[in-house]
Design an enzyme around this catalytic site. Structure first.
Site, PDB file in Angstrom:
ATOM      1  N   LYS A  45       0.822  -1.212   0.000  1.00 46.66           N
ATOM      2  CA  LYS A  45       0.000   0.000   0.000  1.00 46.66           C
ATOM      3  C   LYS A  45       0.856   1.262   0.000  1.00 46.66           C
ATOM      4  O   LYS A  45       0.621   2.188  -0.803  1.00 46.66           O
ATOM      5  CB  LYS A  45      -0.929   0.016   1.211  1.00 46.66           C
ATOM      6  CG  LYS A  45      -1.777   1.295   1.289  1.00 46.66           C
ATOM      7  CD  LYS A  45      -2.530   1.390   2.590  1.00 46.66           C
ATOM      8  CE  LYS A  45      -3.201   2.750   2.739  1.00 46.66           C
ATOM      9  NZ  LYS A  45      -3.872   2.925   4.038  1.00 46.66           N
ATOM     10  N   ASP A 104      -6.660   0.948   0.121  1.00 43.78           N
ATOM     11  CA  ASP A 104      -6.863   1.279   1.532  1.00 43.78           C
ATOM     12  C   ASP A 104      -8.122   0.561   2.010  1.00 43.78           C
ATOM     13  O   ASP A 104      -8.696  -0.256   1.301  1.00 43.78           O
ATOM     14  CB  ASP A 104      -6.966   2.796   1.726  1.00 43.78           C
ATOM     15  CG  ASP A 104      -8.311   3.357   1.295  1.00 43.78           C
ATOM     16  OD1 ASP A 104      -9.036   2.684   0.518  1.00 43.78           O
ATOM     17  OD2 ASP A 104      -8.658   4.469   1.741  1.00 43.78           O
TER      18      ASP A 104
END
Length: 219
Positions: A128, A146
């Site tokens: 991420k 996310d």
């Protein structure tokens, strides 16, 4: 109930939420620091913590030279300060060791996959964080995942309900064309915050209610 293809969703999202255009957020190293701060906290708190660092220390070089205890004081609002302070300092020092300066702008000249691998080789930088940096600092065609992107993508049936967040990055990139990844990232976050909430999703207000496989469920 059917499913909706990402390309079709992109068109519907644009009609609902307006046109999304890529805008650079921070310089690459600053983006990396900000993204580490954003782990497990709100955008508002991570932005405040980042601004504290910049106001007090000014540059990545100065941040890297500070004792961990002083970094913790400035980022406390973002939570996990004892962990994030060490992570930021280690990452900055490793960049300096490998590159010779506090600068990762060279990543723009690498392939997306090679740039991902380089960033992920840094201790504490996962899929991420790497994706966010490449997306928001360089405009590379990646798909940061996310909590909102992860939840809404699962409910729309784009990814398996049991897939991990880490593997979701590659899976979503395999089904979303490069030119739509940034836009869908933004749209999925917006939709997740406004409609497809974690608790009590507003399915009756959803633009995908007729096609979403999770519509009116409590998943």
């Amino acid at each position: 109930m059917g499913t909706i293809h990402p390309l079709e969703a992109q068109v519907i999202f644009e009609e609902k939420y307006g046109v999304v255009e890529w805008v650079k957020r921070y310089d690459p190293v600053d983006e990396l620091i900000f993204t580490i701060l954003s782990q497990n906290t709100t955008d508002l708190n991570s932005a405040r913590a980042f601004q504290n660092l910049i106001n007090v220390f000014g540059t990545p070089e100065n941040i890297a030279e500070q004792p961990v205890e002083l970094i913790v004081e400035q980022i406390r609002i973002a939570g996990l300060g004892n962990i994030k302070s060490v992570r930021i300092k280690k990452v900055l020092l490793e960049i300096k060791r490998q590159v010779g300066r506090y600068d990762i702008s060279f990543l723009r000249d690498m392939s997306t996959e090679d740039a991902k691998k380089w960033l992920r080789s840094l201790d504490g930088v996962g899929p991420k964080t790497a994706a966010v940096v490449l997306c928001f600092a360089f405009g590379m065609p990646v798909m940061p995942v996310d909590t909102h992107v992860y939840r809404v993508s699962k409910r729309l049936g784009w990814i398996n309900s049991k897939i991990s967040v880490e593997k979701a990055h590659d899976k979503l990139e395999s089904i979303i064309a490069p030119e739509y990844r940034y836009k869908l990232h933004v749209y999925l976050i917006t939709h997740g915050r406004k409609i497809c909430k974690a608790i009590k999703p507003k399915c009756h207000e959803c633009i995908f209610a007729q096609k979403c496989p999770s519509s009116f469920s409590k998943s």
